[in-house]
Each structure stands twice: as C-alpha cells, then as structure tokens.
Design an enzyme around this catalytic site. Structure first.
Site, PDB file in Angstrom:
ATOM      1  N   THR A  63       1.033  -1.607  -0.402  1.00 41.90           N
ATOM      2  CA  THR A  63       0.019   0.017   0.286  1.00 41.90           C
ATOM      3  C   THR A  63       0.733   1.299  -0.083  1.00 41.90           C
ATOM      4  O   THR A  63       0.396   2.132  -0.839  1.00 41.90           O
ATOM      5  CB  THR A  63      -0.618   0.093   1.362  1.00 41.90           C
ATOM      6  OG1 THR A  63      -1.797  -1.177   1.083  1.00 41.90           O
ATOM      7  CG2 THR A  63      -1.401   1.208   1.062  1.00 41.90           C
TER       8      THR A  63
HETATM    9  N1  GLN Z   1      -1.119  -2.097   4.476  1.00 42.58           N
HETATM   10  C1  GLN Z   1      -1.057  -3.147   2.934  1.00 42.58           C
HETATM   11  O1  GLN Z   1       0.427  -2.710   2.629  1.00 42.58           O
HETATM   12  C2  GLN Z   1      -1.664  -4.560   2.289  1.00 42.58           C
HETATM   13  C3  GLN Z   1      -1.751  -4.502   0.941  1.00 42.58           C
HETATM   14  C4  GLN Z   1      -0.787  -4.962   0.394  1.00 42.58           C
HETATM   15  N2  GLN Z   1      -1.047  -5.737  -0.905  1.00 42.58           N
HETATM   16  C5  GLN Z   1       0.002  -5.967   1.269  1.00 42.58           C
HETATM   17  O2  GLN Z   1       1.369  -5.562  -0.244  1.00 42.58           O
HETATM   18  O3  GLN Z   1       0.802  -6.654   2.051  1.00 42.58           O
END
Ligand code: GLN
Length: 389
Positions: A63
């Site tokens: 994210t």
């Molecule tokens: N808040 C985040 O980073 C979670 C989702 C993200 N896709 C991850 O790689 O973990």
C-alpha cells in the site's frame, strides 16, 4: 557518526508543518506545493549537502507504494520508488536517499527468494557506506520478511521496514510520515550498535517494533502493528524519540546460514482445529511429498487434534523436523519437552516459526540444534523454571 546526526531531521511537529505547507503528502503533490515546503524549510537548520547521511531505500510493493486505483488488486501495484520519496520533498534536505529495487510485488506474493534480495540489498548498502536501510513493504507479510532479515543479517547499520495502511494518494496518507520517521530512526546513534547487530525494525504509525516481535493485528486500522507483551522498542513524539526497550536484534543470529539455500526449503504450515488432519505430513512420512520440515500451529500452550498429534509423531519418527507454535496472539507455547521430541517456538506465530525453520534448516536438521537456534534469541527471561514452583 557524530552525536548530532539525528538532529538533522525535522521533529514530528516541524514535519507536520512541512507536510501541511506541501499541501498534503499525496504522491500527486506538485511543484507549486513543494515551493511552499521550501519556504517552511528556511526556518529549519539544514545540513550541508556533503554532510547528509546516505540512506538506502529498498523498494518492494504494498500500500505504501500504491495509489487508490490499485485497491481492487489488493494494493499491490507499485508506484516508482522515486515517487514515494518525492511525496516527502523535505527528506532530500536532510538525507541522501538512494533507491534500490528488490521486488515490485504486494507482500503476499513475495517469495523467500525476494527476502534474500532484500537481505543482499541491505548488505550492499552497508558496504556502500550507508547510515541505514529503509525497506518499503506491504504490511500483510512485513513481519515475515523483517524477521527473516533479522535472522540472517549481522550489520552495523539498522534496517527498518516501513509500510502504510492508506494508499499514497489518500487524503491523509500515512506512508510519507512513516518514511520520514524511518529516515530519522536509521540515522540515530542509538540504533547503531558496534558490538552486536544493529537490528531490524518495523515502523508504522509513529511506533517502532523489533522484527522478532511485530505482528499485524488488524486488517484495517492504522494502529495495526503490535508486539504483544514485549511491547514496542520506541515511539516518536513531537520533539523526541522515546525508547522503551534496548535497540538491537531480539532474534537469534543465524547469519551463518546458507542464504542462497533458503528458497529451496519446503516447510508447510499445519494448523490445528476440530478434527483437523495433516495429509501433507502423512504423505511426507510415506515418501510421497518432499518436505524439509513442518511448522505446526497448536492451540493454547500446546495441543492439536488427534490426527495431527499422530502425524507429528510419525513425522518426527521419520526424521523430519517439526516445530510448534501457538495460535494464541500472546504468551509462549509450552517449553520444549525434555525428550527432545518437540521444538517450542516460544511466542512466534506459526508463519514466523516457519521462516525460522527455513533459515535454521540451512544450518542443521538436528532437532536439538534447531531448538538451540530458537533459544539463542532474546524472548523474555525465565528466572524460575516452572517445574520448581
Ligand atoms: N497495507 C498493506 O500494505 C496491505 C496490502 C498490500 N497488498 C500488501 O502487500 O501487504
């Protein structure tokens, strides 16, 4: 590094002012808003260009590296690393950030070989004279990658994993301030240890956790990282960093492992539940599945379904190592028994127990020696053995 190294970076209050002057911290912040931040910087004491500590930023996905557009793909679409750095235009005035890419993936898609890439990038950063390493990472599995790196690295410089719970273009994105605080952390003398590894940390929501203890505890909340009973290492306030536990590594040091062999290890997770079975263990015992070891998630202090208990016994009899953790969020699994038929992974959740076994198996497959690699870590201190109470 001089005593004043950390003071180059703005404190939380001035950072928030700077971020405000920059019109928010979204990746989209353009030249006009950056100019306002420049005005704010006039009031802050800045280091000369050649005095700015070198910080290596190792980018993976998650994210922190995604925009709202990527929500449907689970925030795994990566923005370019320089866009993340540009979202904190103030940073370049304080540290010299160099970017290295490790894996452009959301964290659930990362493989052990990607963890190896991060470890190699961190080692390279130390060789290149960096003051510290920042790893941008998805929060879902940040604790596994951070723990892996804490086990395999023995560096004089600190490594801090940072993530975000809100995408980079959210109205109140958390990634940019996490990134700035990570830069503050890795340039602080308290996190540069000379006689032991400087440690691997995870930073989110202004709080710093030891890689060994951190766990994502909430799928949505900004305050999602928890270290359970051991608690966080430090937190930032407006003007200070408050340190609660000695900085450094709390993991066993397994830097004598065979890093290149770690991706080759096959260690499935077996979780207990009412009537749960362990078909992979049975296949491994019968020579139909090639496993190097198993990580078992027990209930409470210890205890699995009858089928899993039988499968564990047969697996150990077949000479395949098995380690045991608890599905409870806090408190350790019962200590290993004296017959040496079990390796307790203390309070490590099963997914971190699995990472530990993957690394340890490149050193030894002897159960007793694997137990020693666990007990060499700094989890609590049993001052009175339970059996004498
Ligand atoms: N808040 C985040 O980073 C979670 C989702 C993200 N896709 C991850 O790689 O973990």
């Amino acid at each position: 590094m001089g005593d004043e190294t950390g003071s180059f970076l703005p404190n939380r209050r001035s950072f928030l002012q700077l971020a405000g002057a920059a019109g928010g911290t979204a990746l989209a912040s353009g030249a006009a808003t950056a100019q306002s931040a420049e005005e704010m910087l006039e009031d802050v004491e800045l280091p000369d260009e050649d005095e700015r500590p070198l910080v290596r930023l190792v980018q993976t996905g998650g994210t922190i590296a995604s925009t709202e557009e990527a929500a449907d793909e689970g925030y795994s679409l990566s923005e370019e690393a320089d866009a993340i750095v540009e979202s904190v235009p103030e940073l370049e005035h304080f540290v010299d950030i160099e970017i290295a890419e490790a894996a452009q993936k959301g964290s659930p898609s990362l493989l052990v070989e990607d963890y190896v890439s991060v470890a190699k990038a961190a080692k390279q950063a130390e060789e290149d004279g960096a003051a510290g390493v920042i790893v941008t990472h998805g929060t879902n599995t940040i604790e596994e990658d951070a723990y892996f790196n804490d086990l395999v690295l023995d560096l004089d410089i600190p490594v801090v994993f940072v993530g975000a719970m809100r995408p980079a273009d959210a109205i109140v994105a958390d990634g940019p301030s996490n990134l700035l605080l990570a830069a503050r952390l890795v340039t602080r003398n308290e996190f540069h240890l000379s006689d032991e590894p400087s440690g691997v940390y995870a930073l989110l929501n202004e709080t710093v956790h030891a890689a060994r203890d951190i766990m994502k505890s909430d799928a949505w909340s900004l305050e999602t990282f928890s270290s359970g009973s051991p608690g966080p290492i430090a937190r930032f306030t407006d003007d200070e960093i408050l340190i609660y536990r000695e900085p450094g590594s709390y993991s066993s040091n397994l830097s004598d492992c065979d890093l290149e062999a770690t991706p080759e290890m096959t260690v499935p997770i077996v979780a207990t539940g009412a009537g749960a079975e362990a078909p992979l263990m049975e296949q491994a015992v019968n020579g139909k599945y090639d496993a190097d070891g198993f990580a078992v998630q027990h209930s409470g202090r210890g205890g699995t379904s009858p089928a899993i208990s039988d499968a564990v016994e047969a697996t150990l009899d077949a000479g395949i190592p098995v380690v045991s953790s608890t599905r409870n969020f806090d408190g350790p699994a019962s200590p290993s028994d004296e017959e040496g038929t079990d390796v307790s992974m203390e309070d490590l959740p099963v997914w971190k127990a699995r990472i530990h076994l993957i690394v340890a198996l490149t050193i030894t497959s002897d159960l007793e020696e694997i137990r020693e690699t666990v007990e060499a870590g700094k989890y609590g201190t049993a001052i009175v053995p339970t059996s004498t109470l």
